[in-house]
Design an enzyme around this catalytic site. Structure first.
Site, mmCIF file in Angstrom:
data_model
loop_
_atom_site.group_PDB
_atom_site.id
_atom_site.type_symbol
_atom_site.label_atom_id
_atom_site.label_comp_id
_atom_site.label_asym_id
_atom_site.label_seq_id
_atom_site.Cartn_x
_atom_site.Cartn_y
_atom_site.Cartn_z
ATOM 1 N N LEU A 27 0.836 -1.202 0.000
ATOM 2 C CA LEU A 27 0.000 0.000 0.000
ATOM 3 C C LEU A 27 0.873 1.256 0.000
ATOM 4 O O LEU A 27 1.940 1.283 0.609
ATOM 5 C CB LEU A 27 -0.926 0.003 1.216
ATOM 6 C CG LEU A 27 -1.964 -1.118 1.244
ATOM 7 C CD1 LEU A 27 -2.780 -1.067 2.536
ATOM 8 C CD2 LEU A 27 -2.883 -1.056 0.027
ATOM 9 N N ASP A 33 6.721 -3.635 5.916
ATOM 10 C CA ASP A 33 6.925 -4.418 7.155
ATOM 11 C C ASP A 33 7.770 -3.667 8.182
ATOM 12 O O ASP A 33 8.472 -4.293 8.987
ATOM 13 C CB ASP A 33 7.590 -5.782 6.854
ATOM 14 C CG ASP A 33 6.761 -6.647 5.911
ATOM 15 O OD1 ASP A 33 5.528 -6.539 5.951
ATOM 16 O OD2 ASP A 33 7.356 -7.413 5.140
ATOM 17 N N HIS A 78 2.343 -10.452 9.616
ATOM 18 C CA HIS A 78 3.500 -10.974 8.878
ATOM 19 C C HIS A 78 3.947 -12.294 9.497
ATOM 20 O O HIS A 78 4.022 -12.407 10.723
ATOM 21 C CB HIS A 78 4.641 -9.952 8.909
ATOM 22 C CG HIS A 78 5.789 -10.340 8.042
ATOM 23 N ND1 HIS A 78 5.750 -10.195 6.668
ATOM 24 C CD2 HIS A 78 6.973 -10.915 8.332
ATOM 25 C CE1 HIS A 78 6.883 -10.646 6.161
ATOM 26 N NE2 HIS A 78 7.639 -11.094 7.143
HETATM 27 C C1 GAR Z 1 -0.300 -15.563 6.507
HETATM 28 O O1 GAR Z 1 0.675 -16.473 6.952
HETATM 29 C C2 GAR Z 1 0.229 -14.155 6.570
HETATM 30 O O2 GAR Z 1 1.104 -13.926 7.638
HETATM 31 C C3 GAR Z 1 0.965 -14.056 5.268
HETATM 32 O O3 GAR Z 1 0.112 -14.701 4.348
HETATM 33 C C4 GAR Z 1 -0.567 -15.762 5.025
HETATM 34 C C5 GAR Z 1 -2.036 -15.692 4.690
HETATM 35 O O4 GAR Z 1 -2.745 -16.762 5.242
HETATM 36 N N1 GAR Z 1 1.194 -12.683 4.926
HETATM 37 C C6 GAR Z 1 2.309 -12.251 4.354
HETATM 38 O O5 GAR Z 1 3.206 -12.984 4.011
HETATM 39 C C7 GAR Z 1 2.367 -10.747 4.144
HETATM 40 N N2 GAR Z 1 3.720 -10.306 3.945
HETATM 41 P P1 GAR Z 1 -4.342 -16.767 5.185
HETATM 42 O O6 GAR Z 1 -4.752 -16.318 3.791
HETATM 43 O O7 GAR Z 1 -4.739 -18.190 5.463
HETATM 44 O O8 GAR Z 1 -4.852 -15.811 6.243
#
Ligand code: GAR
Length: 200
Positions: A96, A153, A112
């Site tokens: 964003l 992040d 994260h």
């Molecule tokens: C989660 O592990 C989240 O921390 C990660 O994507 C996954 C989504 O899981 N996010 C990132 O990597 C952002 N940088 P979900 O769709 O089952 O909630």
């Protein structure tokens, strides 16, 4: 408080928020879900819960930064139209930029899958993070909920939860262990922020 949740994939963290809301864990409601990818399961989860769901894909005809700005502005319009008091990035993979960051300063959080400030930044998402943690031989990892700022992040940390890295872990087994902590962390963060807004 109206909450807008941004997603890109499976949406298990969105589901944790929906379930916590039903259980009365926080004083607020998920008023809209926005996905930057079409057809993902998170949209299905929103639909099943009766939550308005929007697919807002990045405009590939634009340059990288223009694309980020334009998508961010579309999401800001949705959040403002719903009078959102909180925006939650729950597995949202676009970055964003622009007005949304200032307009929602202190009211926009990201989840994260690592212990920030380690293993964050552009290109560090999903399984890539777990592979990097394993390659570095870390003895622990976890998840972080932080406020979103202009960086990637980098914003102030609200919650971190730690898990051990076990012998024989794969990216999948580590991800699964972290996912369980994420579900608790994202709910705790929303409980904290909805509570805080009632007091102020
Ligand atoms: C989660 O592990 C989240 O921390 C990660 O994507 C996954 C989504 O899981 N996010 C990132 O990597 C952002 N940088 P979900 O769709 O089952 O909630």
């Amino acid at each position: 408080m109206n909450i807008v949740v941004l997603v890109s994939g499976n949406g298990s963290n969105l589901q944790a928020l929906i379930d916590a809301e039903k259980a009365g864990r926080y004083r607020g409601r998920v008023a809209a879900v926005v996905s930057d990818r079409a057809g993902v399961f998170a949209l299905e989860r929103a639909k099943n819960a009766g939550i308005p769901a929007f697919t807002e894909e990045p405009d590939k005809s634009l340059s990288k930064e223009a694309r980020r700005l334009e998508l961010s502005d579309r999401i800001l319009r949705i959040a403002e139209a719903r009078d959102a008091g909180l925006i939650v990035l729950a597995g949202f993979l676009s970055i964003l930029r622009g007005n949304i960051i200032n307009r929602y300063s202190g009211r926009i959080i990201n989840l994260h899958p690592a212990l920030l400030p380690k293993y964050g930044g552009e290109g560090m998402y999903g399984e890539k993070v777990h592979r990097a943690v394993l390659a570095a031989g870390e003895s622990e990892s976890g998840c972080t909920v932080h406020f979103v700022d202009e960086g990637t992040d980098t914003g102030p940390i609200l919650i971190r939860r730690t898990v051990p890295v076990l012998d024989g872990d794969t990216a999948e087994s580590l991800a699964e262990r972290i996912h369980r902590e994420e579900h608790a962390a994202i709910v705790d963060a929303v409980v904290t922020l909805t509570e805080k807004s009632r007091k102020s």
